[in-house]
Design a protein around this motif. Structure first.
Motif, PDB file in Angstrom:
ATOM      1  N   LEU B 148       0.880  -1.213  -0.055  1.00 14.32           N
ATOM      2  CA  LEU B 148      -0.099   0.156  -0.043  1.00 14.32           C
ATOM      3  C   LEU B 148       0.894   1.147  -0.114  1.00 14.32           C
ATOM      4  N   ALA B 151       2.399   1.785  -3.331  1.00 21.67           N
ATOM      5  CA  ALA B 151       1.281   2.155  -4.381  1.00 21.67           C
ATOM      6  C   ALA B 151       0.704   3.531  -4.086  1.00 21.67           C
ATOM      7  N   ALA B 152       0.556   3.934  -2.881  1.00 22.02           N
ATOM      8  CA  ALA B 152       0.147   5.547  -2.348  1.00 22.02           C
ATOM      9  C   ALA B 152       1.347   6.483  -3.353  1.00 22.02           C
ATOM     10  N   LEU B 154       2.786   5.699  -5.780  1.00 24.65           N
ATOM     11  CA  LEU B 154       2.458   5.867  -7.326  1.00 24.65           C
ATOM     12  C   LEU B 154       1.298   6.823  -7.679  1.00 24.65           C
ATOM     13  N   VAL B 155       0.219   6.766  -6.581  1.00 24.50           N
ATOM     14  CA  VAL B 155      -0.814   7.620  -6.852  1.00 24.50           C
ATOM     15  C   VAL B 155      -0.224   8.977  -6.798  1.00 24.50           C
TER      16      VAL B 155
END
Lengths: 479, 200
Positions: B148, B151-152, B154-155
């Motif tokens: 997570l 991925a955060a 990447l956001v």
């Protein structure tokens, strides 16, 4: 000491994340225009990721990253569709970028990251990984929608999508916080376990919010208001992308969430899904009747298609999910073909998007007209075409589950829907021709050919798709 | 315990009152200032829950960055609140009905929480008291939640790419001083006589 995560299960996602960063750097440091190079590299990355997904298909289902990420036959099926749809629409976009002389390599990078978000959604096994995947996808989509920033329509589409999308995300997050508060976990498997014993009201309320958010993402009625405006305003290749990959990912996510952790609450969500599916079918078929713009028409058409696909989820069993998966695969082929034609609607280098511009296409370019006619017949669900079978499997699953009304409403709305699909055929074959279109690009013609052949000849050899969809649906109900 | 209870009511009442002021203040700048007060009180509530890291993050990120950004945006946009308020009366009944429905829902949900003590057992998250929040987060973020966390990241990267792509414009004809090029000239540096009003 915690054990290391099994990274091989997430190999396609890791590859795409790393490749996205590399492509960004290539774009920045490449002398001159990098749009073409980065674009084709992104397509290549998606193909390689697809190969990795298929390579992992043989192994059994498994979770990694502390149970947040799951790979099973269902995920593999959905990922292959998502990657295929993204790659094809990216190829179509590259042609359009070249024709419009837009030099922006970031476009391909953003599409790549959006696709990564979709893969993460499909593999989500935890409310948190679900949300992060969804946000990665949505955020990239908001930007691509408004990426033709000098056009008022495009920026309006992006802003509208962003504001409404944020509200939907907020609702979903609120629902998730409730689910967490009343169950003490965000993991899907643990949730399923907890909910099989205790079913608090709070979880049901939270679930309704989560469903509203997901319904917004698949643009199902009554959360569809943004779709026509965004589809019309966004640049055409972006519309093609929107109509394909995000829908598949969102539906796959919807199916996984409903049949996995909340399987025991089916009594609570089935009626809500019933209303969503029926409303989508009705809005999709009646809303499209008066449309003059073909992108707007495709928006309503996609709302309707999502309604038909969701019938399988209302049924909520293995047969229903199999129906959804087959429907989505056929939907991809029909839509990519239709958009390959919409993107080829150009006169003297100027893009057109009115339905009346198709007048007399059968005389000026008979092959294109024939192909579009095939897709329209297929979308209307007229027998020998693939689209008929998509509808057939979801309707039959509803009938087997004893939901006759759902199937009857589905058939009735597809009759209404047939009117506007056939209107396009009528315009092409019986109206006076205007001016001929420019010759379509090679990529468009190839995609058109493949999609056309699939749609027309699916009836001859349907078993591979049927069997894979069956295996995928089975894996979802394994535990 | 009494002090904690008093502090809770103090923070809660000020937070709600300030939140009401955010939407009723006539001057948009005042609204943002009230919002900052809401953030401070929410941070106080987090402190009462022994979530000191969240409380500090709220102050640093929301008060320090987000609210200041809001303030700049509000001051730069020429907002006319009178125009924005037009048609408010039309939407009040609808909004009130929806608000009422939500309130009833939350009351039902809260009631069910209180009425079913077995729900306490299924709650999985147990707070540890022997280490601080920051340590606990540090232990988890790079291990259990690495997926997570990355991925955060990447956001955020996508948000950055997006904002640059949508706002950055290449301006031709802007003169820039490139120090590296100037230094790299080496021996070719020369002095030129420039005629007055002539340029090079």
């Amino acid at each position: 000491m915690t054990s290391l995560a099994n990274l091989s299960l997430a190999a396609p996602e890791l590859l795409m994340a790393a490749a996205g960063l590399v492509l960004l750097m290539i774009g920045v440091y490449q002398k001159g225009d990098a749009t073409r190079l980065v674009g084709w590299l992104a397509v290549l990355v998606m193909v390689v990721a697809g190969v990795l997904v298929l390579k992992g298909a043989g192994t059994d289902a498994g979770t990694t990253f502390k149970g947040m990420f799951v790979t099973d036959a269902f995920a593999v099926y959905a990922k292959v569709m998502v990657l295929g749809a993204s790659a094809l629409s990216l190829i179509l976009s590259l042609g359009w970028l070249a024709q419009e002389e837009i030099k922006k390599f970031e476009y391909s990078v953003l599409v790549l990251f959006a696709t990564l978000g979709m893969l993460m959604m499909v593999s989500a096994n935890d409310l948190m990984s679900l949300y992060i995947g969804l946000e990665l996808q949505s955020l990239a989509l908001y930007v691509v929608a408004s990426f033709k920033r000098d056009s008022v329509k495009s920026t309006e589409a992006g802003l509208k999508y962003f504001v409404l999308g944020s509200v939907a995300s907020g609702m979903m997050l609120y629902g998730m916080s409730m689910i967490y508060g009343f169950s003490g976990t965000t993991n899907f498997e643990v949730l399923a376990e907890v909910l099989s014993e205790h079913q608090a009201t709070g979880v049901v309320v939270g679930l309704v919010f989560v469903m509203a958010g997901l319904a917004f993402k698949v643009s199902a009625a009554p959360f569809h208001m943004w779709t026509p405006d965004v589809y019309e305003g966004a640049p055409t290749p972006v519309t093609a992308f929107f109509a394909l990959a995000p829908k598949i990912a969102a539906i796959a996510l919807f199916v996984r969430v409903m049949t996995g952790p909340f399987a025991d609450l089916i009594g609570a969500w089935q009626q809500v899904m019933w209303i969503i599916a029926v409303l989508s079918m009705i809005v999709g078929s009646f809303g499209a009747i008066g449309q003059q713009n073909i992108k707007r028409l495709m928006a309503y058409s996609s709302i309707g298609h999502m309604g038909y696909a969701l019938i399988g989820l209302v049924v909520g069993n293995e047969e229903g999910v199999q129906g959804i998966l087959i429907y989505l695969a056929i939907y991809v082929f029909m839509n990519i073909g239709a958009f390959a034609i919409i993107l080829s609607m150009r006169q003297k280098g100027r893009a057109l998007e009115g339905i009346s511009d198709l007048a007399g296409l059968s005389k000026t370019s008979p092959l294109m007209a024939a192909a579009l006619a095939i897709f329209m017949f297929s979308m209307a669900g007229i027998p020998p075409m693939a689209g008929f079978f998509g509808k057939f499997y979801v309707f039959i699953s509803a009938v087997h589950a004893g939901m006759y009304w759902l199937a009857v409403i589905g058939v009735l709305t597809s009759v209404v829907g047939a009117y506007y699909y056939l209107r396009i055929v009528k315009v092409m074959y019986f109206d006076e021709p205007t001016e001929a279109f420019d010759t379509p690009r090679l990529a468009n013609r190839v995609i058109l050919l493949v999609a056309g052949v699939f749609t027309l000849f699916y009836i001859v050899y349907p078993s591979p798709l049927l069997l894979t969809a069956q295996a995928a649906a089975k894996s979802l109900f394994a535990y | 315990m009494i002090i904690a209870g008093l502090a809770f009511y103090l923070f809660a009442i000020i937070a709600v009152a300030a939140a009401v002021m955010v939407i009723t203040a006539r001057n948009p700048v005042h609204s943002v200032l009230w919002l900052i007060l809401v953030f401070f009180n929410a941070a106080g509530l987090f402190l009462l829950l022994q979530a000191e890291f969240l409380a500090m993050t709220l102050v640093v990120v929301y008060v320090g960055a987000v609210a200041v950004l809001f303030l700049f945006v509000v001051m730069m946009l020429d907002l006319n609140t009178q125009v924005l308020r037009e048609g408010l009366a039309e939407y009040v009944p609808l909004g009130a009905v929806i608000g009422l429905i939500l309130l009833v829902e939350i009351a039902t949900v809260g009631g069910s929480w209180l009425l079913s003590p077995e729900m306490e057992q299924v709650r999985g998250a147990v707070a540890r008291t022997d280490i601080t929040n920051t340590q606990a987060l540090g232990n988890l973020i790079y291990t259990d939640y690495v997926y997570l966390f990355q991925a955060a990241g990447l956001v955020l990267l996508v948000a950055m790419i997006g904002s640059i792509m949508l706002t950055h414009r290449v301006r031709p004809g802007v003169k820039k001083q490139k120090v590296a090029e100037q230094l790299a000239r080496g021996r070719t540096v020369e002095v030129k006589k420039v005629p007055t009003r002539g340029g090079i």
